[in-house]
Design a protein around this motif. Structure first.
Motif, mmCIF file in Angstrom:
data_model
loop_
_atom_site.group_PDB
_atom_site.id
_atom_site.type_symbol
_atom_site.label_atom_id
_atom_site.label_comp_id
_atom_site.label_asym_id
_atom_site.label_seq_id
_atom_site.Cartn_x
_atom_site.Cartn_y
_atom_site.Cartn_z
ATOM 1 N N VAL A 140 0.828 -1.208 0.000
ATOM 2 C CA VAL A 140 0.000 0.000 0.000
ATOM 3 C C VAL A 140 0.861 1.256 0.000
ATOM 4 O O VAL A 140 0.634 2.185 -0.790
ATOM 5 C CB VAL A 140 -0.959 -0.009 1.205
ATOM 6 C CG1 VAL A 140 -1.619 1.357 1.385
ATOM 7 C CG2 VAL A 140 -2.020 -1.087 1.012
ATOM 8 N N TYR A 141 1.872 1.303 0.870
ATOM 9 C CA TYR A 141 2.725 2.494 0.923
ATOM 10 C C TYR A 141 3.521 2.654 -0.374
ATOM 11 O O TYR A 141 3.673 3.770 -0.885
ATOM 12 C CB TYR A 141 3.667 2.422 2.122
ATOM 13 C CG TYR A 141 2.993 2.743 3.430
ATOM 14 C CD1 TYR A 141 2.419 3.992 3.647
ATOM 15 C CD2 TYR A 141 2.934 1.810 4.457
ATOM 16 C CE1 TYR A 141 1.793 4.299 4.837
ATOM 17 C CE2 TYR A 141 2.301 2.106 5.662
ATOM 18 C CZ TYR A 141 1.733 3.348 5.843
ATOM 19 O OH TYR A 141 1.106 3.658 7.021
ATOM 20 N N ALA A 142 4.033 1.547 -0.916
ATOM 21 C CA ALA A 142 4.765 1.631 -2.184
ATOM 22 C C ALA A 142 3.848 2.094 -3.303
ATOM 23 O O ALA A 142 4.209 2.960 -4.117
ATOM 24 C CB ALA A 142 5.372 0.265 -2.519
ATOM 25 N N GLY A 143 2.645 1.531 -3.353
ATOM 26 C CA GLY A 143 1.716 1.866 -4.423
ATOM 27 C C GLY A 143 1.242 3.303 -4.381
ATOM 28 O O GLY A 143 1.157 3.967 -5.417
ATOM 29 N N LEU A 144 0.936 3.813 -3.184
ATOM 30 C CA LEU A 144 0.439 5.186 -3.088
ATOM 31 C C LEU A 144 1.544 6.211 -3.367
ATOM 32 O O LEU A 144 1.284 7.267 -3.951
ATOM 33 C CB LEU A 144 -0.165 5.422 -1.704
ATOM 34 C CG LEU A 144 -1.514 4.727 -1.462
ATOM 35 C CD1 LEU A 144 -2.032 5.021 -0.068
ATOM 36 C CD2 LEU A 144 -2.545 5.163 -2.502
ATOM 37 N N THR A 145 2.770 5.908 -2.936
ATOM 38 C CA THR A 145 3.881 6.803 -3.270
ATOM 39 C C THR A 145 4.060 6.890 -4.780
ATOM 40 O O THR A 145 4.205 7.981 -5.341
ATOM 41 C CB THR A 145 5.181 6.307 -2.618
ATOM 42 O OG1 THR A 145 4.992 6.176 -1.212
ATOM 43 C CG2 THR A 145 6.322 7.266 -2.889
ATOM 44 N N ALA A 146 4.034 5.730 -5.432
ATOM 45 C CA ALA A 146 4.188 5.706 -6.888
ATOM 46 C C ALA A 146 2.981 6.332 -7.584
ATOM 47 O O ALA A 146 3.119 6.945 -8.649
ATOM 48 C CB ALA A 146 4.376 4.271 -7.358
ATOM 49 N N ALA A 147 1.783 6.194 -6.995
ATOM 50 C CA ALA A 147 0.592 6.807 -7.593
ATOM 51 C C ALA A 147 0.711 8.330 -7.581
ATOM 52 O O ALA A 147 0.329 8.993 -8.553
ATOM 53 C CB ALA A 147 -0.662 6.373 -6.835
ATOM 54 N N GLY A 148 1.233 8.885 -6.486
ATOM 55 C CA GLY A 148 1.448 10.328 -6.440
ATOM 56 C C GLY A 148 2.442 10.779 -7.495
ATOM 57 O O GLY A 148 2.244 11.806 -8.168
ATOM 58 N N PHE A 149 3.512 10.003 -7.659
ATOM 59 C CA PHE A 149 4.516 10.313 -8.674
ATOM 60 C C PHE A 149 3.891 10.267 -10.072
ATOM 61 O O PHE A 149 4.086 11.175 -10.891
ATOM 62 C CB PHE A 149 5.669 9.316 -8.573
ATOM 63 C CG PHE A 149 6.825 9.616 -9.489
ATOM 64 C CD1 PHE A 149 7.923 10.320 -9.022
ATOM 65 C CD2 PHE A 149 6.826 9.191 -10.811
ATOM 66 C CE1 PHE A 149 8.997 10.604 -9.853
ATOM 67 C CE2 PHE A 149 7.890 9.472 -11.650
ATOM 68 C CZ PHE A 149 8.975 10.181 -11.164
ATOM 69 N N ALA A 150 3.132 9.197 -10.347
ATOM 70 C CA ALA A 150 2.527 9.034 -11.668
ATOM 71 C C ALA A 150 1.519 10.146 -11.955
ATOM 72 O O ALA A 150 1.415 10.628 -13.078
ATOM 73 C CB ALA A 150 1.843 7.672 -11.757
ATOM 74 N N TRP A 151 0.777 10.551 -10.916
ATOM 75 C CA TRP A 151 -0.228 11.606 -11.087
ATOM 76 C C TRP A 151 0.404 12.897 -11.596
ATOM 77 O O TRP A 151 -0.027 13.468 -12.599
ATOM 78 C CB TRP A 151 -0.937 11.847 -9.757
ATOM 79 C CG TRP A 151 -1.901 12.991 -9.769
ATOM 80 C CD1 TRP A 151 -3.140 13.013 -10.360
ATOM 81 C CD2 TRP A 151 -1.714 14.284 -9.186
ATOM 82 N NE1 TRP A 151 -3.739 14.241 -10.167
ATOM 83 C CE2 TRP A 151 -2.888 15.045 -9.447
ATOM 84 C CE3 TRP A 151 -0.687 14.876 -8.454
ATOM 85 C CZ2 TRP A 151 -3.037 16.354 -9.006
ATOM 86 C CZ3 TRP A 151 -0.833 16.180 -8.014
ATOM 87 C CH2 TRP A 151 -1.997 16.914 -8.291
ATOM 88 N N LEU A 152 1.477 13.350 -10.938
ATOM 89 C CA LEU A 152 2.096 14.605 -11.351
ATOM 90 C C LEU A 152 2.892 14.432 -12.644
ATOM 91 O O LEU A 152 2.902 15.326 -13.501
ATOM 92 C CB LEU A 152 3.008 15.124 -10.239
ATOM 93 C CG LEU A 152 3.542 16.556 -10.449
ATOM 94 C CD1 LEU A 152 2.394 17.534 -10.623
ATOM 95 C CD2 LEU A 152 4.415 16.982 -9.283
#
Length: 376
Positions: free
Chosen positions: A149-161
Motif C-alpha cells: 500500500v505504501y509503495a503503491g500510493l507513493t508511486a501513484a502520487g509520482f505518476a499523477w504529477l
C-alpha cells in the motif's frame, strides 16, 4: 495514559510536513498551468480520474488493517512532490554530464530514458519506504499488505504529477489527448507496479535479523523495480511492437501476479488476527462474543453497520476504532511470537493493550452488540 501525549507521539508525519508537501505540489501545478493552461487542465482532470482508480484500489486492499490516513496522504504527496523534483533535478544533471561524452549522438536519449530515469525515480520513490522503517513509523509496517500500500500510493502520487507534466507539455490539444491515451489508458498502474518490487523487498527485509540480509533484500527489490521500469521505458523507444509486446507479455502477467500477492497478503492479515483472538479472550481484552465478529472482515463490517443503523454514526465510529485497535494489538503480538519481541516491541504491546481497554470504554454499544445477533 493521557490522550494528548500519545496523540502527539503517534503523529509520525507532522501536519507541517503534509502542508509543506501539499504546497510544493500545488505550486508545481500552478506553474504548469501558467505555461500551458489548456494542456495542464486536460492533464489534471484526466490524470486525477485515472489515479483515483489506483488510489481506491489500494484503499480497498488496506481495509483489514487500515493505515493512518495522515501517512497515506504523506505517501501520495511524497511521490507527487519530493520524488518528482529530486528525479527531475538529478536526471537533468546526469544528462548534462553524459551529453558531452556522447558527442551529440542519439544514445544519451536511450540511456537517459531506459537507465537514468528508472534508477533515479525508483530511488526517489523508494526512499519513502526506507523512511517508514525509522522511528515510530516502523510500527505501522506490519505486513506485506502495508508495504504494498505504501509503495503503491507513493508511486501513484509520482505518476499523477508526471502524467500532468507530460500531458500538459503537448503543443496542441490533440497532442495532449494522444499522450493522455497512451499514459492513462494503458498504464495507470505502471509506476505502482514498478515500486511494488521494492515494497516486496522491504517486506522480506523486515523478516530478517541479519543487517546484511536486510540490505540484500532491499537491494534486490530496488533492482527489480529498476529492471521493470527500464524495460517499459526502453520499449517505448524501440517501437510500437516492442512497446505493446512488453505491455502484454511482461507487464500484464506481473500485474496479475501482484494482484494475487496482494490478496494473499490480506488473507494472511485476517489469519493473524483470528489466530490471536483466543489469547485476547483469555486475557480478558476481548469477549467471546466479540471474537466471533472481529476475526472476519465481513462480520466486522456487518457489526459496524448494525451499530450505525440502531445507534448512529458516532457509535459506529467508536466500534470501528475498537476493532482497529484490536487488530493493531494482534499484529504486535504476532511480531513477538515470530521472535521479534525486543524491549521496544514489548513496551508497544503493553501500550496497545491499554488502548484496547480505552477503546472499549469509549464504545458502550459493544455491550449491546453482545446481546444482538448479527445478520448472516
Amino acid at each position: 495514559m493521557p490522550a494528548l501525549p500519545r496523540r502527539i507521539r503517534k503523529v509520525g508525519a507532522p501536519i507541517g510536513v503534509l502542508i509543506l508537501l501539499g504546497l510544493v505540489t500545488g505550486l508545481i501545478v500552478i506553474g504548469l498551468t501558467a505555461l500551458n493552461p489548456v494542456g495542464t487542465a486536460v492533464g489534471f482532470v484526466l490524470s486525477t480520474v485515472a489515479i483515483a482508480v489506483v488510489v481506491l484500489a489500494y484503499v480497498w486492499l488496506d481495509r483489514w488493517e487500515p493505515e493512518p490516513p495522515r501517512l497515506l496522504v504523506l505517501a501520495f504527496l511524497w511521490g507527487a512532490s519530493v520524488a518528482v523534483i529530486v528525479s527531475m533535478i538529478l536526471s537533468l544533471w546526469l544528462e548534462a554530464l553524459i551529453a558531452p561524452a556522447a558527442g551529440g549522438s542519439e544514445s544519451p536519449s536511450f540511456v537517459s530514458v531506459a537507465i537514468i530515469a528508472p534508477v533515479i525515480e525508483e530511488a526517489a520513490k523508494g526512499l519513502f519506504l526506507l523512511i517508514m522503517l525509522t522511528g515510530r513509523r516502523r510500527n505501522e509496517m506490519n505486513s506485506l499488505t502495508d508495504c504494498l500500500v505504501y509503495a503503491g500510493l507513493t508511486a501513484a502520487g509520482f505518476a499523477w504529477l508526471e502524467d500532468i507534466l507530460y500531458i500538459g507539455g503537448g503543443e496542441t490539444l490533440g497532442d495532449s489527448l494522444l499522450t493522455a491515451a497512451m499514459r492513462l489508458i494503458m498504464a495507470p498502474f505502471a509506476h505502482p507496479l514498478f515500486t511494488t518490487m521494492l515494497g516486496i523487498g522491504v517486506y522480506f527485509a523486515m523478516q530478517r535479523r541479519n543487517p546484511l540480509a536486510k540490505v540484500a533484500f532491499i537491494a534486490l527489490g530496488y533492482a527489480g523495480a529498476v529492471l521493470m521500469h527500464g524495460l517499459w521505458n526502453g520499449s517505448s523507444l524501440v517501437g510500437p511492437g516492442a512497446y505493446f509486446g512488453v505491455y502484454l507479455l511482461w507487464m500484464v502477467p506481473i500485474f496479475v501476479l501482484v494482484i494475487g500477492l496482494g490478496m494473499h497478503g490480506r488473507r494472511r492479515e485476517q489469519r493473524v488476527v483470528a489466530g490471536k483472538l483466543p489469547g485476547m479472550v483469555a486475557a480478558g481484552l476481548v469477549t467471546p462474543s466479540e471474537a466471533t465478529w472481529l476475526g472476519s472482515i465481513r462480520n466486522r463490517k456487518l457489526a459496524i453497520t448494525e451499530v450505525r443503523t440502531h445507534h448512529g454514526k458516532p457509535a459506529a465510529k467508536q466500534v470501528k476504532a475498537f476493532a482497529a485497535q484490536v487488530v493493531e494489538l494482534a499484529f504486535v503480538r504476532d511480531r513477538i511470537d515470530r521472535g521479534f519481541g525486543d524491549d521496544r516491541v514489548q513496551a508497544l504491546l503493553t501500550e496497545e493493550a491499554y488502548w484496547v481497554h480505552a477503546a472499549r470504554a469509549g464504545a458502550p454499544t459493544l455491550q449491546w452488540l453482545a446481546t444482538y445477533r448479527i445478520p448472516g
